[in-house]
Design an enzyme around this catalytic site. Structure first.
Site, PDB file in Angstrom:
ATOM      1  N   GLY A 199      11.792 -26.546  16.438  1.00 13.45           N
ATOM      2  CA  GLY A 199      13.181 -26.991  16.463  1.00 13.45           C
ATOM      3  C   GLY A 199      13.315 -28.503  16.520  1.00 13.45           C
ATOM      4  O   GLY A 199      13.161 -29.107  17.587  1.00 13.45           O
ATOM      5  N   LEU A 200      13.588 -29.080  15.367  1.00 10.94           N
ATOM      6  CA  LEU A 200      13.841 -30.527  15.320  1.00 10.94           C
ATOM      7  C   LEU A 200      15.263 -30.780  14.813  1.00 10.94           C
ATOM      8  O   LEU A 200      16.047 -31.476  15.447  1.00 10.94           O
ATOM      9  CB  LEU A 200      12.805 -31.216  14.408  1.00 10.94           C
ATOM     10  CG  LEU A 200      12.955 -32.740  14.260  1.00 10.94           C
ATOM     11  CD1 LEU A 200      12.697 -33.447  15.596  1.00 10.94           C
ATOM     12  CD2 LEU A 200      11.979 -33.284  13.206  1.00 10.94           C
ATOM     13  N   SER A 217      18.334 -35.593   8.435  1.00  8.85           N
ATOM     14  CA  SER A 217      17.416 -36.641   7.974  1.00  8.85           C
ATOM     15  C   SER A 217      17.150 -37.684   9.051  1.00  8.85           C
ATOM     16  O   SER A 217      16.163 -38.411   8.982  1.00  8.85           O
ATOM     17  CB  SER A 217      17.990 -37.335   6.728  1.00  8.85           C
ATOM     18  OG  SER A 217      18.144 -36.395   5.695  1.00  8.85           O
ATOM     19  N   ARG A 261       6.407 -12.597 -26.675  1.00  8.84           N
ATOM     20  CA  ARG A 261       7.810 -12.462 -27.118  1.00  8.84           C
ATOM     21  C   ARG A 261       7.971 -12.931 -28.566  1.00  8.84           C
ATOM     22  O   ARG A 261       7.694 -14.099 -28.889  1.00  8.84           O
ATOM     23  CB  ARG A 261       8.706 -13.307 -26.193  1.00  8.84           C
ATOM     24  CG  ARG A 261      10.154 -13.346 -26.572  1.00  8.84           C
ATOM     25  CD  ARG A 261      10.825 -12.027 -26.329  1.00  8.84           C
ATOM     26  NE  ARG A 261      12.252 -12.088 -26.618  1.00  8.84           N
ATOM     27  CZ  ARG A 261      13.011 -11.011 -26.768  1.00  8.84           C
ATOM     28  NH1 ARG A 261      12.501  -9.796 -26.647  1.00  8.84           N
ATOM     29  NH2 ARG A 261      14.300 -11.149 -27.017  1.00  8.84           N
ATOM     30  N   HIS A 281      22.247 -33.830  12.980  1.00  6.35           N
ATOM     31  CA  HIS A 281      21.107 -34.748  12.826  1.00  6.35           C
ATOM     32  C   HIS A 281      19.997 -34.060  12.038  1.00  6.35           C
ATOM     33  O   HIS A 281      19.186 -33.331  12.608  1.00  6.35           O
ATOM     34  CB  HIS A 281      20.603 -35.235  14.189  1.00  6.35           C
ATOM     35  CG  HIS A 281      21.673 -35.943  14.959  1.00  6.35           C
ATOM     36  ND1 HIS A 281      22.467 -35.305  15.873  1.00  6.35           N
ATOM     37  CD2 HIS A 281      22.104 -37.225  14.883  1.00  6.35           C
ATOM     38  CE1 HIS A 281      23.356 -36.173  16.352  1.00  6.35           C
ATOM     39  NE2 HIS A 281      23.155 -37.349  15.769  1.00  6.35           N
ATOM     40  N   GLY A 288      16.991 -14.464 -21.292  1.00  6.70           N
ATOM     41  CA  GLY A 288      17.746 -13.640 -20.340  1.00  6.70           C
ATOM     42  C   GLY A 288      16.837 -13.014 -19.292  1.00  6.70           C
ATOM     43  O   GLY A 288      17.220 -12.893 -18.123  1.00  6.70           O
ATOM     44  N   ASP A 314      14.914 -37.579  -1.541  1.00  8.91           N
ATOM     45  CA  ASP A 314      15.333 -38.989  -1.450  1.00  8.91           C
ATOM     46  C   ASP A 314      14.744 -39.682  -0.224  1.00  8.91           C
ATOM     47  O   ASP A 314      14.385 -40.866  -0.278  1.00  8.91           O
ATOM     48  CB  ASP A 314      16.870 -39.091  -1.419  1.00  8.91           C
ATOM     49  CG  ASP A 314      17.485 -38.809  -2.782  1.00  8.91           C
ATOM     50  OD1 ASP A 314      16.745 -38.862  -3.787  1.00  8.91           O
ATOM     51  OD2 ASP A 314      18.693 -38.514  -2.833  1.00  8.91           O
ATOM     52  N   THR A 333      13.911 -34.810   2.793  1.00 12.94           N
ATOM     53  CA  THR A 333      14.434 -34.531   1.445  1.00 12.94           C
ATOM     54  C   THR A 333      13.693 -35.401   0.415  1.00 12.94           C
ATOM     55  O   THR A 333      13.005 -36.363   0.757  1.00 12.94           O
ATOM     56  CB  THR A 333      15.942 -34.844   1.355  1.00 12.94           C
ATOM     57  OG1 THR A 333      16.112 -36.269   1.467  1.00 12.94           O
ATOM     58  CG2 THR A 333      16.751 -34.158   2.450  1.00 12.94           C
ATOM     59  N   GLU A 335      11.652 -30.662   5.508  1.00 14.00           N
ATOM     60  CA  GLU A 335      10.503 -31.536   5.814  1.00 14.00           C
ATOM     61  C   GLU A 335      10.659 -32.908   5.167  1.00 14.00           C
ATOM     62  O   GLU A 335       9.705 -33.484   4.659  1.00 14.00           O
ATOM     63  CB  GLU A 335       9.205 -30.894   5.327  1.00 14.00           C
ATOM     64  CG  GLU A 335       9.041 -29.482   5.796  1.00 14.00           C
ATOM     65  CD  GLU A 335       8.033 -29.340   6.903  1.00 14.00           C
ATOM     66  OE1 GLU A 335       7.496 -30.351   7.345  1.00 14.00           O
ATOM     67  OE2 GLU A 335       7.825 -28.200   7.329  1.00 14.00           O
TER      68      GLU A 335
HETATM   69  C1  FAD Z   1      15.538 -23.031   4.475  1.00 13.81           C
HETATM   70  C2  FAD Z   1      15.357 -24.174   5.410  1.00 13.81           C
HETATM   71  C3  FAD Z   1      14.411 -24.094   6.440  1.00 13.81           C
HETATM   72  C4  FAD Z   1      14.266 -25.157   7.345  1.00 13.81           C
HETATM   73  N1  FAD Z   1      13.380 -25.041   8.389  1.00 13.81           N
HETATM   74  C5  FAD Z   1      13.379 -25.982   9.375  1.00 13.81           C
HETATM   75  C6  FAD Z   1      12.595 -25.795  10.563  1.00 13.81           C
HETATM   76  O1  FAD Z   1      11.831 -24.821  10.693  1.00 13.81           O
HETATM   77  N2  FAD Z   1      12.702 -26.706  11.567  1.00 13.81           N
HETATM   78  C7  FAD Z   1      13.512 -27.813  11.479  1.00 13.81           C
HETATM   79  O2  FAD Z   1      13.572 -28.593  12.426  1.00 13.81           O
HETATM   80  N3  FAD Z   1      14.266 -28.021  10.346  1.00 13.81           N
HETATM   81  C8  FAD Z   1      14.213 -27.133   9.311  1.00 13.81           C
HETATM   82  N4  FAD Z   1      14.997 -27.315   8.191  1.00 13.81           N
HETATM   83  C9  FAD Z   1      15.917 -28.461   8.146  1.00 13.81           C
HETATM   84  C10 FAD Z   1      15.561 -29.497   7.112  1.00 13.81           C
HETATM   85  O3  FAD Z   1      14.425 -30.218   7.489  1.00 13.81           O
HETATM   86  C11 FAD Z   1      16.807 -30.368   6.895  1.00 13.81           C
HETATM   87  O4  FAD Z   1      17.741 -29.577   6.171  1.00 13.81           O
HETATM   88  C12 FAD Z   1      16.515 -31.657   6.166  1.00 13.81           C
HETATM   89  O5  FAD Z   1      15.773 -32.532   6.981  1.00 13.81           O
HETATM   90  C13 FAD Z   1      17.783 -32.374   5.712  1.00 13.81           C
HETATM   91  O6  FAD Z   1      18.698 -32.481   6.748  1.00 13.81           O
HETATM   92  P1  FAD Z   1      20.229 -32.052   6.487  1.00 13.81           P
HETATM   93  O7  FAD Z   1      20.227 -30.686   5.884  1.00 13.81           O
HETATM   94  O8  FAD Z   1      20.967 -32.255   7.753  1.00 13.81           O
HETATM   95  O9  FAD Z   1      20.740 -33.045   5.369  1.00 13.81           O
HETATM   96  P2  FAD Z   1      21.306 -34.535   5.612  1.00 13.81           P
HETATM   97  O10 FAD Z   1      20.376 -35.308   6.488  1.00 13.81           O
HETATM   98  O11 FAD Z   1      22.744 -34.451   6.016  1.00 13.81           O
HETATM   99  O12 FAD Z   1      21.194 -35.135   4.143  1.00 13.81           O
HETATM  100  C14 FAD Z   1      22.186 -34.857   3.132  1.00 13.81           C
HETATM  101  C15 FAD Z   1      21.848 -35.722   1.920  1.00 13.81           C
HETATM  102  O13 FAD Z   1      21.949 -37.123   2.274  1.00 13.81           O
HETATM  103  C16 FAD Z   1      20.752 -37.782   1.919  1.00 13.81           C
HETATM  104  N5  FAD Z   1      20.487 -38.860   2.882  1.00 13.81           N
HETATM  105  C17 FAD Z   1      20.422 -38.771   4.240  1.00 13.81           C
HETATM  106  N6  FAD Z   1      20.142 -39.976   4.771  1.00 13.81           N
HETATM  107  C18 FAD Z   1      20.014 -40.837   3.737  1.00 13.81           C
HETATM  108  C19 FAD Z   1      19.681 -42.241   3.625  1.00 13.81           C
HETATM  109  N7  FAD Z   1      19.400 -42.976   4.702  1.00 13.81           N
HETATM  110  N8  FAD Z   1      19.646 -42.787   2.391  1.00 13.81           N
HETATM  111  C20 FAD Z   1      19.885 -42.038   1.296  1.00 13.81           C
HETATM  112  N9  FAD Z   1      20.198 -40.726   1.325  1.00 13.81           N
HETATM  113  C21 FAD Z   1      20.248 -40.141   2.530  1.00 13.81           C
HETATM  114  C22 FAD Z   1      19.667 -36.718   1.946  1.00 13.81           C
HETATM  115  O14 FAD Z   1      18.560 -37.075   1.117  1.00 13.81           O
HETATM  116  C23 FAD Z   1      20.421 -35.502   1.417  1.00 13.81           C
HETATM  117  O15 FAD Z   1      20.407 -35.508   0.014  1.00 13.81           O
HETATM  118  C24 FAD Z   1      15.079 -26.314   7.217  1.00 13.81           C
HETATM  119  C25 FAD Z   1      15.990 -26.386   6.155  1.00 13.81           C
HETATM  120  C26 FAD Z   1      16.123 -25.354   5.256  1.00 13.81           C
HETATM  121  C27 FAD Z   1      17.128 -25.470   4.150  1.00 13.81           C
END
Ligand code: FAD
Length: 392
Positions: A137-138, A145, A276, A143, A348, A375, A373, A371
């Protein structure tokens, strides 16, 4: 779903660079995926359920803690073996690989690296056999990224800690027995705590309606005045570097895993295009289709070499976080582009569950997001090469 006829591409004879042990480990994971994952995975993805019956098999192929020393129940393998196992599992499904990655790199790794000897002995052997499943859980609702902004916190109550907060998007959360949770103490310093199912005030509601990683269970971790015993704090590392160290290990596994998904899409599209017939000949005979296939195998080969070199650096303990970022970003992007092209090549049929491609494509939308994104990894490389922080 069609029978699994997968044949792994190895255009640059990369097998020659692997040891006999690497190939044995890789092949036993490959056989297991063909036998126990491929026949059932489409059904479980369709019904959005993690197939719990494969937990024993994952443990047997060494997918839970491949590099954790044998004295703690791990397989004691090197980093290239770990990568190859992740590649083979994700060839089957990214959701199944996610479960294995979380268990190994996000739960067992911090207990091994940051925990006490008592914690290692208590948790690692049971996690290695899959008797206990773990989550990490992170991420929080506000919060993602920017995990440094987390608000989940714990207070020292003398004989225990009191934990409050919530984590979102947590893989394995709905069925985890233990969770490694990152929270701030009263001074605002981030620490890892092992929270166990059954502790009062701890709940793990499942997140529904995902179009991606449907065969992996995702949910929340909610802490309402949870009394955590003091011996459950991981004492040997604190600060954001602690969870980031776990992410390095998991991202490395993802860099290999994505190759597996890409190989499966390429292999499926290659076979389909040779069978195909349109306009009186196999579609593989048209230049436009050959361009797609030629570009796919080129990108897969480059990704294989990147992962292998990174594995060598990891084995020597020389891989930097930025190098791992580059491989995760490149290889997942490579895989998602190949999945999109391969899907088109099946026309299809490509949108159906008869073939694995659309499932891989949807799964990879999560893999390119979690882990760090796509970007965010670019910004990590940018910071590494310029020395200038462009995050804020
Ligand atoms: C199926 C799934 C399983 C997951 N499993 C885990 C898990 O086991 N444990 C855990 O802790 N987390 C987990 N996550 C969470 C995952 O790590 C986060 O979704 C990811 O870190 C992005 O955070 P957010 O979804 O809040 O997006 P946000 O941080 O809100 O980002 C939204 C967009 O803004 C962009 N962005 C953000 N900051 C900046 C910046 N400074 N400059 C430019 N662009 C920026 C991002 O690239 C993204 O495109 C999981 C996610 C999914 C979808």
């Amino acid at each position: 779903m069609k029978p699994d006829l997968f044949e792994a591409p190895d255009y640059y004879n990369i097998d020659d660079l692997l040891t006999e042990e690497h190939k044995l480990i890789r092949d036993s994971a490959r056989d297991w995926v063909k036998r126990d994952v491929s026949p059932i995975i489409e059904e479980y993805a369709q019904k959005a359920e993690f197939p719990k019956q494969i937990i024993n098999g994952l443990a047997e192929i060494g997918a839970f803690g491949p590099y954790i020393p044998e004295e703690y129940g791990g397989a004691g393998l090197d980093q290239i073996s770990y990568g190859l196992i992740m590649q083979e599992i994700e060839r089957g499904d990214s959701g199944v690989r996610s479960t294995a990655s979380v268990q190994s790199s996000l739960v067992m790794y911090p207990i091994w690296k940051y925990g006490t000897e008592e914690q290692r002995k208590k948790y690692l052997p049971k996690l290695a056999t899959g008797e206990w499943m773990g989550s990490f859980g992170l991420t929080e609702p506000d919060h993602g990224s920017n995990p440094a902004g987390m608000v989940t916190n714990f207070k020292d109550m003398g004989d225990h800690y009191l934990l409050n907060g919530a984590k979102l998007w947590i893989s394995n959360s709905p069925f985890c027995d233990v969770a490694v949770v990152w929270a701030k103490n009263e001074e605002g310093r981030i620490h890892g705590l092992v929270v166990e199912r059954g502790m009062e005030g701890f709940s793990t509601p499942e997140t529904h309606n995902k179009w991606s990683l449907r065969a992996s269970a995702t949910g929340e971790l909610i802490f309402q005045d949870v009394k955590v015993p003091k011996e459950n704090l991981l004492p040997n590392k604190s600060g954001l570097g602690a969870p980031l160290g776990c992410l390095d290990s998991a991202r490395y596994g993802i860099a290999w895993g994505a190759i597996g998904a890409a190989m499966d899409c390429y292999d499926t599209a290659l076979r389909y295009s040779k069978e195909r017939i349109q306009f009186g000949k196999p579609i593989a005979g048209f230049q436009l289709q050959q361009k797609k296939l030629a570009e796919m195998i080129t990108e897969i080969t480059k990704a294989q070499l990147l992962a292998l070199r990174l594995g060598q650096l990891k084995n020597e303990d020389r891989a930097t976080s930025a190098q791992i970022s580059m491989a995760k970003r490149n290889n997942v992007d490579m895989a998602i582009k190949i999945a999109r092209e391969a899907r088109q090549m099946l026309g299809g049929m490509g949108i159906t569950g008869e073939y694995s491609i659309m499932r891989h494509m949807m799964n990879l939308e999560s893999v390119i997001t979690y882990e760090g994104t796509h970007d965010i990894h670019l910004l990590i490389t940018g910071l590494d090469i310029t020395g200038i922080n462009a995050f804020k």
